[in-house]
Design an enzyme around this catalytic site. Structure first.
Site, PDB file in Angstrom:
ATOM      1  N   ASP B   8     -93.461  -5.663 -52.134  1.00 47.41           N
ATOM      2  CA  ASP B   8     -94.248  -5.657 -50.902  1.00 47.41           C
ATOM      3  C   ASP B   8     -95.196  -6.837 -50.991  1.00 47.41           C
ATOM      4  OD1 ASP B   8     -93.165  -3.258 -49.780  1.00 47.41           O
ATOM      5  OD2 ASP B   8     -94.283  -2.144 -51.284  1.00 47.41           O
ATOM      6  N   GLU B 128     -90.236   3.680 -41.418  1.00 48.36           N
ATOM      7  CA  GLU B 128     -91.492   4.159 -42.013  1.00 48.36           C
ATOM      8  C   GLU B 128     -91.770   5.509 -41.371  1.00 48.36           C
ATOM      9  OE1 GLU B 128     -94.414   1.098 -41.231  1.00 48.36           O
ATOM     10  OE2 GLU B 128     -93.197  -0.440 -42.195  1.00 48.36           O
TER      11      GLU B 128
END
Lengths: 201, 252
Positions: B8, B128
């Site tokens: 990330d 998500e």
């Protein structure tokens, strides 16, 4: 002496850069080929492959590259990778029926099996005929696959693999023409070794 | 089962998000990619977690700098809006593209167009998921924006549009190292015809084993566990192979 490999970059698609880096790691000098007049002066050709059959073949035809690629593949050792292998076939069925280069008899059809498709991940290969491509490669070695379609061929099979209980063609060869369904450029040291075997042909 | 290292990235650093919010710097993406490659990782996912949030373009230079000296698949996501973005990514070393925000919030046809051009196998749709009473909702922009879309409906639509792989992240569990949302992964896996990558929540190898046994995804994406050196990739793979009673190398 480093071999000069012509890496065919057929327009907007393909993970060309990944293949270029792996060929360099295997000891090749790489020349990118984008137009019909750039095919000369190399010892080997590589036809890479990320894309869908219909779009890529149409793009190749629109750019006038079909005949140069067909001639190249018959003049020097040539390796097709994934879609690059599939396009060697007579016919493909991804997004409609599309003619391929028709250099190896066969069709490219959607995989049907008990496991998820696309088939994505590392998997073994089972050579079913002697091939210089696999020289010195551990029989347990795994190669990276990412594909939804498979090359259906009965005459030039070089290796098989298995996904969800379904055996499919993972490599073909016919004379100096080779095709692998997996991605040697994404298969760690075994993949680099395979590319090295190819450029030493 | 494939083990994927998920980087990330908040350029120029790999960060560890906590609930997709607080961020800690973990290292440089190129260094971590090479480190996990040496440990035997199957794939590397590079996710620019702030590109969509900041509404800025993709930072191609850093991606290109990361995609060096390793020979496993490299998937790139974060801020992808157009086919041109994807073409450029493939040309600097990406093998797959990961899409969420633009397809979910603006134009779902981006998935169709990508699959048609690049083939389904190169198109990963990232989800998500935020858990509510009895369902999950799709979020975007690093877990900040709601969509009103039901996760299970969206993954079905994404597959019909041509997604070749589903990356399932949990807004609730991400970065907490407290285990996966196993129900979420299991529900998605049951409905998926394409491979499912489970993410968010691994704080130990036990968490991965527990989730893998219950939900049977096709791959697991790991971040904190690797960044904090709590274990290495080889240890995860060996343990998973033993626990799932399958040949270490066999694709499930």
């Amino acid at each position: 002496m480093a071999q000069q490999v012509g890496l065919i970059d057929f327009g907007s698609v393909g993970n060309v850069e990944s293949v270029r880096r792996a060929l360099i790691a295997a000891g090749a000098e790489v020349k990118l080929i984008r137009t019909a007049d750039e095919f000369d002066g190399v010892s080997h050709y590589v036809l890479p492959g990320v894309g869908s059959f219909h779009e890529v073949m149409e793009g190749i035809r629109a750019n006038g590259l079909e005949e140069p690629i067909r001639q190249a593949a018959q003049s020097r050792p040539t390796l097709g990778i994934c879609l690059g292998m599939q396009m060697l076939a007579s016919l493909g069925f991804e997004f409609g029926e599309t003619a391929g280069f028709d250099l190896i008899d066969g069709e490219v059809r959607l995989m049907r099996c008990k496991a998820p498709v696309p088939h994505i991940g590392f998997n073994r290969i089972e050579p079913i005929k002697e091939s210089p491509l696999f020289a010195g490669i551990d029989p347990e070695a795994e190669f990276y696959f990412m594909h939804s379609y498979e090359f259906v061929n009965y005459t030039d099979v070089c290796a098989l693999s298995s996904h969800g209980g379904h055996r499919f063609v993972s490599a073909v060869s016919k004379g100096d023409l080779y095709g692998v369904q997996f991605h040697p450029e994404k298969s760690r040291e075994h993949g680099i070794r395979l590319l090295k075997n190819f450029i030493e042909l | 089962m494939r083990v994927i290292a998920k980087l990330d990235v908040k350029p120029p650093h790999v960060v560890k998000p906590v609930h997709f919010e607080g961020l800690r710097k973990m290292g440089r993406p190129d260094e971590l990619a090479r480190k996990y490659y040496a440990q035997g990782v199957d794939e590397i996912f590079y996710m620019d977690i702030v590109a969509s949030l900041y509404q800025r373009g993709i930072l191609f230079e850093q991606i290109e700098a990361t995609a060096q000296e390793f020979f496993v698949p490299f998937a790139v996501g974060g801020g992808i809006r157009t086919i041109d973005d994807m073409t450029r990514l493939f040309h600097i070393g990406a093998d797959k593209v990961v899409i969420n925000t633009h397809a979910l919030q603006h134009d779902a046809s981006l998935i169709d167009r990508a699959a048609r051009l690049f083939g389904a196998q190169s198109v990963v749709v990232s989800v998500e998921a935020k858990r509510w009473q009895g369902y999950w909702e799709c979020y975007s922009d690093c877990g900040r924006e709601r969509s009103g879309r039901d996760v299970l409906e969206w993954v079905q639509e994404a597959q019909e549009r041509g997604a070749g792989e589903l990356l399932i992240q949990s807004v609730d569990q991400d970065g907490r190292q407290a285990g996966f949302d196993i129900d979420l992964i299991g529900e998605v896996k049951q409905r998926a015809q394409v491979p499912v990558v489970a993410a968010s929540g691994a704080g130990s190898v036990e968490h991965i084993v527990e989730m893998a046994k219950a939900a049977r995804p096709d791959a697991v994406a790991v971040a904190s566990l690797l960044h904090y050196d709590l274990c290495d990739v080889a240890a995860i793979k060996t343990r998973l192979a033993a626990e799932l009673n399958q040949d270490a190398g066999q694709v499930a």
